[in-house]
Write an enzyme that holds these catalytic residues in place. Structure first.
Site, PDB file in Angstrom:
ATOM      1  NE  ARG A 128      -4.200  -1.821   1.628  1.00  0.00           N
ATOM      2  CZ  ARG A 128      -5.289  -2.104   2.319  1.00  0.00           C
ATOM      3  NH1 ARG A 128      -5.431  -1.666   3.546  1.00  0.00           N
ATOM      4  NH2 ARG A 128      -6.244  -2.828   1.780  1.00  0.00           N
ATOM      5  CE1 TYR A 158      -1.498  -0.119  -7.964  1.00  0.00           C
ATOM      6  CE2 TYR A 158      -1.584  -1.669  -9.759  1.00  0.00           C
ATOM      7  CZ  TYR A 158      -0.954  -0.646  -9.111  1.00  0.00           C
ATOM      8  OH  TYR A 158       0.221  -0.154  -9.610  1.00  0.00           O
ATOM      9  CD  GLU A 159      -1.509  -4.241  -3.426  1.00  0.00           C
ATOM     10  OE1 GLU A 159      -1.899  -4.681  -2.332  1.00  0.00           O
ATOM     11  OE2 GLU A 159      -1.026  -4.961  -4.308  1.00  0.00           O
ATOM     12  N   GLY A 160      -6.443  -2.265  -2.493  1.00  0.00           N
ATOM     13  CA  GLY A 160      -7.476  -1.622  -1.689  1.00  0.00           C
ATOM     14  C   GLY A 160      -7.794  -0.261  -2.269  1.00  0.00           C
TER      15      GLY A 160
END
Lengths: 563, 563
Positions: free
Chosen positions: B294, B421-423
């Protein structure tokens, strides 16, 4: 999800928010009766939804391409264009004398929004043609009108605008295309033009280029520029496309989006042209074309925002994850703000069109000034909303939004041109704070009066909303005074945020009217705009007041990362 | 213009704004001497500028493609990857016991930013591998570490993260991939995974998939999920790639950008896997990987913003029109705000990395909490700045920005994945206001104390800036109290704007430090951030306080345009 033309929302605005009634009350537009309006919106909406929307993906997947010097359009575009032409939509507000329907611009703008929401790349073709029709109506001689207008209105021919040259972007005065009298009353045009939208195609039989060029005795700069009609095929004695003119498409641009719209590099090689308007008067005619197109481009932004929002809302509603993600607070926040901004931008665009119609019908200079003031706002805010909402649409889709097959990314790629063409939004802001406020801000203050009157009138019914709109208008009035009193460079530095703030206050004003005239859902949407969108004015107005000095003081090296 | 790695700006931040000195003062990171840091930044910067940046366009024009079931990378990517691997950059902060350099994350994050700014699509490969290294260091048994870590660190093998399934986007608990014990101490993995970044390639000899799957006795939801190492080729007795595992790439996604990064649909068909961490403990290990990633993704946003800004500034400086358009007030305003935001986002990311390093070196829970709090802010704000500045870059280019050959559009298309992406950034905001503020806001208040102390310390030197930062922090403190006292749904509805406001206050804080420690240009940039960017907090904090009720009350039909 398939696009559904927003007929109800447009009808509601034309009924209750920016009513068409005063336009229809004029002799000029007496035919725009409520029944006619309803029939037109519904018929155009049906065509947009059923005929055009299914073509949108084709253009992205199979871009227009150049084959042996001729543009081959995307699959289905010829049929889509034929539907637009046969529906009479190109000439909806054109002069009836030449085959137009003579209806209000407001209706035309509404119909154009629906076509653009369905298929932006294709709608550019009639949009440019409508601009050319307008330019010819105002500046061409009778013979040229007789020859060209019926063909443009019927869609047999289409029109383009040839302005930009490789060495001169927004600086039109630097153009080097030459026009030489050929002794036969016509001219030979030589030069290269770039960014020519629909500069060639196979959707109809002729393409008519309006080309800016300089006569041998033309002064340098914009004052020495003339406008010429340069058709792809020279009309024969029967007005049919005859001999090919000396011009060609050199190449098509590879763009981020609107792949279905062929963006041509054009080469004029002693092409035959006819003067439009007087010698060295080209800029005036071109501005007629561009002004009409600016409002149209603003509505393109609204259009794509509508389409992207519909798709995002449908996707969010369908997602099983954690129930429907449309009930997820942050997703719902994004969708709600998007919907509130789309309404605001649409109302501003229609208000601008209404002022144009009243100006046409009554020749009242107040209406002309109002339309002129609202045009850059409608263009800039509409297209910014287009990008913001299409971007939000991608985000709501999550990972699927980044995958091309969902179509969310296409909306973002397509709409991204709209803040750029027909004058970048930065140029719109300059136009607003310099030309449109060269009256000492009088038009701005009159609009603010109207907005504050509206807030006062709503005070009893919905005191909180009315108060917020009144306060925002008052703060904007103070910022307007500051802008007027500022030196030109400070004003230019604050132009863009000032325009944004003005747009939001206008949007809040129209929302307040909608809340009073509409149902419970309209009230709630107005409240969302006032609570969540309007407060962004604080940031923009701080920047509008910040002036030029701090920007000037920042060394150039800072931008390159060597600060 | 070619990308130039921002070595000076990063060095200045690590010297004076978010100093690396306290990290280097720990026993764990004693090797991070000023000389070492300078050498690393300069060497990595050189590689990014000279080796990686020239590859960026290749990936866009010649995307990775699937040929006979294997991914063929974009031209030059194998050589670029080799340069990254041979430079030792993959294991820069990995455990020295397995071949890593054991240097601070802060340096790794700085180096990663430069690689991402040069070539985002390629940098994703080592970024994911670094996440896998981290996960294995924390959760794998010794044998697995011995086997995999040296190969991953050397770049002979690379790592992927297999999380998402077609039917379950952000809802990991809904996954249906199965893992069955095979009686030999390993497991057979069966299921389909989507969005697998660099799921296969020809840049090295093996691809190691960390796959989330459910054991037969795994409970429903996230508690029943385990993590497995599933290599493309099973290591033989010498640790060399041997027999092919039962897995394949089904297809590559057609994406809006990062075309050089193969995004795979993976099918595991009874593939052999090794358990990582305990049974049903998969989520913990995956979170280790995701948390590291993140921050890395946040820096990708900063990275592309830097690259896009450099190009836009160079373009504006070169444009002859009306002199340099970099002197045009609105263009200069856009560039200056972009530069100020890039600095803020970079400082926040490096501050997060610094806290991670101090947590690693000292095991101080305060440092851990600080890093945890800053991670969602660094991810969300960094990637939003990435999109905002890349979008601005397109706008500054005008019509040329929409033409793909300039590269401005590629930056926008590439970076647009980073808020997803990655949350998604919405998920980061939820993480901030729920998990990271589950301490009753204590960490938030401590950060605000630090910011206000900084403002007080600056009061004598630069009273206006200090006052503005103090006021903004005080307003944010009040909003924080409101958030803490709000019900969960109201808090979720305000999460995203609250995060944005917090990021700007942090950014202003770091700008203020830079203004005190840096030269005149730093002071001016700080002033631009505080005058022009920080006031946007008013809008965001109004929305952060607005709660859920008005969103809830808006009928679903309103989104579809039937309001």
């Amino acid at each position: 999800m398939a696009y559904r033309a927003p007929v109800e929302d447009i009808a509601f605005i034309l009924q209750s928010v920016v009513p068409l009634a005063p336009v229809a009350a004029t002799a000029r537009f007496a035919e725009a009766t409520p029944d006619t309006v309803a029939a037109i919106l519904s018929e155009a909406g049906r065509m947009a939804t059923e005929v055009l929307a299914p073509l949108n993906r084709n253009g992205d997947l199979t871009p227009a391409r150049l084959e042996n010097g001729a543009v081959r359009s995307s699959p289905g575009y010829a049929e889509g264009f034929a539907a637009i032409a046969e529906g009479g939509w190109i000439g909806l507000s054109a002069d009836p004398e030449h085959g137009g329907a003579g209806l209000p611009q407001t209706l035309n703008v509404a119909v154009s929004e629906m076509m653009a929401g369905a298929c932006l790349a294709l709608q550019l073709n009639p949009l440019l043609t409508q601009g050319q029709i307008e330019a010819l109506q105002h500046h061409a001689d009778e013979a040229m009108k007789q020859l060209y207008l019926p063909k443009l209105i019927s869609g047999e021919w289409n029109g383009t605008m040839n302005l930009t040259e490789p060495q001169a972007g927004s600086d039109v005065g630097a153009l080097s295309t030459r026009a030489e009298p050929d002794g036969e009353g016509t001219y030979r045009i030589t030069g290269q033009k770039i960014f020519i939208t629909w500069g060639d195609s196979d959707v109809n039989e002729n393409t008519c280029h309006l080309v800016l060029a300089r006569l041998p005795d033309g002064a340098r700069g914009t004052r020495g520029i003339s406008l010429f009609m340069v058709p792809k095929y020279l009309p024969d004695e029967n007005g049919r496309p005859g001999v090919a003119n000396s011009l060609k498409v050199v190449s098509l641009e590879h763009k981020m989006g609107i792949h279905g719209s062929p963006t041509c590099v054009m080469s004029f090689e002693g092409a035959r042209g006819w003067l439009v308007g007087g010698e060295h008067k080209g800029m005036a005619a071109m501005f007629t074309m561009m002004n009409a197109a600016r409002l149209g481009v603003g509505m393109q932004g609204v259009a794509v925002a509508e389409a992207a929002l519909q798709q995002a809302a449908a996707y969010a509603g369908e997602r099983a994850q954690m129930g429907s993600i449309a009930r997820h607070p942050d997703v719902r926040r994004m969708l709600a703000c998007g919907r509130a901004e789309v309404f605001a931008a649409r109302a501003i665009g229609l208000a601008c069109a209404q002022a144009l119609d009243l100006a046409t019908a009554t020749s009242d200079p107040e209406c002309t000034a109002r339309a002129a003031f609202l045009t850059p706002i409608a263009k800039s805010y509409g297209t910014d909303v287009g990008c913001r909402v299409a971007d939000m649409g991608v985000q709501v889709h999550g990972g699927m939004g980044y995958i091309e097959e969902t179509g969310a990314a296409q909306y973002l790629r397509d709409v991204r041109i709209t803040p750029i063409y027909e004058g970048t939004n930065g140029i719109q802001a300059i136009d607003l704070v310099l030309r449109k406020m060269s009256d000492g801000g009088e038009m701005a203050f009159r609009l603010l009066d109207e907005i504050m009157d509206g807030a006062k009138a709503a005070q009893g019914e919905m005191p909180d909303l009315a108060r917020a709109v009144w306060d925002a208008a008052e703060t904007l009035r103070e910022a307007t005074v500051t802008m007027i009193e500022s030196g030109q460079t400070d004003r230019l530095a604050g132009a863009m945020p000032y325009l944004n703030a003005f747009a939001r206050v206008l949007g809040a004003h129209y929302h307040l009217i909608a809340a009073r005239k509409g149902d419970e859902a309209r009230k709630r949407l107005a409240s969302i705009f006032v609570t969540r969108v309007l407060p962004r004015n604080a940031g923009d107005l701080a920047e509008a007041r910040a002036g030029w000095a701090d920007l000037d003081a920042l060394p150039d090296a800072a931008f390159a990362g060597a600060a």
